[in-house]
Scaffold this motif. Structure first.
Motif, PDB file in Angstrom:
ATOM      1  N   UNK A  75       0.699  -1.234  -0.083  1.00 55.76           N
ATOM      2  CA  UNK A  75       0.111   0.132   0.274  1.00 55.76           C
ATOM      3  C   UNK A  75       0.990   1.636  -0.553  1.00 55.76           C
ATOM      4  N   UNK A  76       0.413   1.729  -1.155  1.00 57.00           N
ATOM      5  CA  UNK A  76       1.285   3.646  -1.431  1.00 57.00           C
ATOM      6  C   UNK A  76       0.832   4.423  -0.482  1.00 57.00           C
ATOM      7  N   UNK A  77       1.093   5.072   0.835  1.00 61.22           N
ATOM      8  CA  UNK A  77       0.729   6.251   1.592  1.00 61.22           C
ATOM      9  C   UNK A  77       1.119   7.936   0.915  1.00 61.22           C
ATOM     10  N   UNK A  78       0.073   7.830  -0.311  1.00 60.25           N
ATOM     11  CA  UNK A  78       0.751   9.516  -0.848  1.00 60.25           C
ATOM     12  C   UNK A  78       0.813  11.015  -0.208  1.00 60.25           C
ATOM     13  N   UNK A 101      -3.541   4.862   0.310  1.00 53.32           N
ATOM     14  CA  UNK A 101      -3.941   5.774   1.123  1.00 53.32           C
ATOM     15  C   UNK A 101      -3.125   6.695   1.119  1.00 53.32           C
ATOM     16  N   UNK A 102      -3.340   7.745   1.549  1.00 54.37           N
ATOM     17  CA  UNK A 102      -3.455   8.947   1.883  1.00 54.37           C
ATOM     18  C   UNK A 102      -2.275   9.213   3.057  1.00 54.37           C
ATOM     19  N   UNK A 103      -1.005  10.358   2.918  1.00 56.57           N
ATOM     20  CA  UNK A 103      -0.594   9.872   4.174  1.00 56.57           C
ATOM     21  C   UNK A 103      -0.235  12.000   4.565  1.00 56.57           C
ATOM     22  N   UNK A 104      -1.086  12.165   5.717  1.00 53.37           N
ATOM     23  CA  UNK A 104      -1.334  12.779   6.606  1.00 53.37           C
ATOM     24  C   UNK A 104       0.433  13.762   7.445  1.00 53.37           C
ATOM     25  N   UNK A 105      -0.341  14.634   7.630  1.00 56.31           N
ATOM     26  CA  UNK A 105       1.572  15.759   8.129  1.00 56.31           C
ATOM     27  C   UNK A 105       1.459  14.727   9.695  1.00 56.31           C
ATOM     28  N   UNK A 120      -6.366  18.571   2.832  1.00 59.93           N
ATOM     29  CA  UNK A 120      -5.647  16.695   1.675  1.00 59.93           C
ATOM     30  C   UNK A 120      -7.134  15.440   1.195  1.00 59.93           C
ATOM     31  N   UNK A 121      -8.051  15.354   1.551  1.00 52.24           N
ATOM     32  CA  UNK A 121      -8.765  14.340   1.285  1.00 52.24           C
ATOM     33  C   UNK A 121      -9.396  15.193  -0.682  1.00 52.24           C
ATOM     34  N   UNK A 122      -9.854  16.268  -0.407  1.00 50.61           N
ATOM     35  CA  UNK A 122     -10.395  16.545  -1.413  1.00 50.61           C
ATOM     36  C   UNK A 122      -8.818  16.868  -2.472  1.00 50.61           C
ATOM     37  N   UNK A 123      -7.765  16.903  -2.378  1.00 53.24           N
ATOM     38  CA  UNK A 123      -6.947  17.124  -3.238  1.00 53.24           C
ATOM     39  C   UNK A 123      -6.422  15.163  -3.844  1.00 53.24           C
ATOM     40  N   UNK A 124      -6.749  14.769  -2.471  1.00 54.12           N
ATOM     41  CA  UNK A 124      -6.687  13.305  -3.030  1.00 54.12           C
ATOM     42  C   UNK A 124      -7.993  12.793  -3.883  1.00 54.12           C
ATOM     43  N   UNK A 130     -12.014   9.252  -5.653  1.00 56.13           N
ATOM     44  CA  UNK A 130     -12.517   9.068  -4.156  1.00 56.13           C
ATOM     45  C   UNK A 130     -12.052   8.935  -3.298  1.00 56.13           C
ATOM     46  N   UNK A 131     -12.612   9.155  -2.060  1.00 55.60           N
ATOM     47  CA  UNK A 131     -12.078   8.927  -0.844  1.00 55.60           C
ATOM     48  C   UNK A 131     -11.131   8.332  -0.709  1.00 55.60           C
ATOM     49  N   UNK A 132     -10.221   8.217   0.329  1.00 58.93           N
ATOM     50  CA  UNK A 132      -9.580   7.235   0.567  1.00 58.93           C
ATOM     51  C   UNK A 132      -9.559   5.752   1.312  1.00 58.93           C
ATOM     52  N   UNK A 133      -9.733   5.102   1.648  1.00 56.22           N
ATOM     53  CA  UNK A 133      -9.801   4.233   2.581  1.00 56.22           C
ATOM     54  C   UNK A 133      -9.153   4.099   3.830  1.00 56.22           C
ATOM     55  N   UNK A 134      -7.546   4.578   3.470  1.00 59.15           N
ATOM     56  CA  UNK A 134      -6.387   4.630   4.326  1.00 59.15           C
ATOM     57  C   UNK A 134      -5.589   6.167   4.715  1.00 59.15           C
TER      58      UNK A 134
END
Length: 221
Positions: A75-78, A101-105, A120-124, A130-134
């Motif tokens: 899984x790549x967290x970006x 998935x989404x990598x946050x701060x 960050x969700x909007x950019x993903x 679609x929104x990330x599951x992770x």
């Protein structure tokens, strides 16, 4: 939780058998919440090893790594700032159908600025439709406010069992979720990545979690 998970697995399998052409039935895209309470962070499954890579830096190194990945994919967290700098690599990830998935701060950033999560969700969603599951914070700290927000928007908080990037690979723990960094200050090399994969039975994150049960850790408020 185990009874709930059995039901969830049954529903997903039935949907995949009855509607094989439906988008999302080949993954967990149709499953949005894997824990019973907002104060739980997923850190371990039941069998095998799931690799996850946190990406916030790099272009040629990252592209080479992505081109050499073989199924079962990690899984790549970006990080979205990274994704905006290298949209062509994001397109490569999408073309190869590698899960993301989404990598946050750092976690405390959301305690002080919760709208940051929505940005960050909007950019993903702009990248992937679609929104990330992770979702994982860069330091794997999930303050109470953040965990509640993720629960409300049906995104799973994902930690890890082990963090590693070089040296001797860690001992195998069944159901482990391994976090690998690719940041400016610390990043795994392709050689070390290959060395790690040779030491364990690698599975997709879905397979590690959906082997009958998931283990979670409670996060202090």
């Amino acid at each position: 939780m185990r009874a709930k998970l059995f039901i969830l697995i049954f529903v997903c399998c039935a949907a995949a058998l009855l509607f094989p052409s439906m988008p999302g039935t080949d993954s967990l895209k149709t499953v949005f919440r894997l824990t019973d309470e907002p104060n739980e962070v997923i850190v371990r499954g039941m069998s095998g090893s799931a690799l996850t890579i946190n990406i916030s830096f790099g272009d040629e190194e990252v592209e080479q790594l992505i081109r050499e990945l073989q199924a079962p994919y990690p899984l790549l967290l970006l990080d979205m700032e990274w994704a905006e700098r290298y949209p062509e690599i994001v397109q490569l990830i999408k073309k190869r159908n590698i899960p993301t998935g989404l990598l946050g701060h750092a976690g405390m950033n959301y305690e002080q600025n919760l709208p940051l999560l929505n940005e960050q969700l909007e950019k993903y969603e702009d990248f992937f439709g679609t929104k990330p599951l992770w979702f994982r914070t860069s330091d794997e700290q999930f303050p109470y406010t953040l965990r509640n927000a993720l629960w409300d928007i049906e995104v799973n908080a994902l930690g890890s069992s082990v963090r590693w990037h070089t040296g001797e690979p860690p001992p195998v723990i069944e159901g482990e979720i391994i976090s690998l960094p690719h940041h400016r200050e610390q990043r795994i090399t392709l050689t070390d990545f290959r060395k790690l994969t040779e030491t364990r039975k690698n599975k997709s994150l879905e397979d590690v979690l959906f082997n009958m049960s998931i283990k979670t850790k409670k996060m202090p408020e």
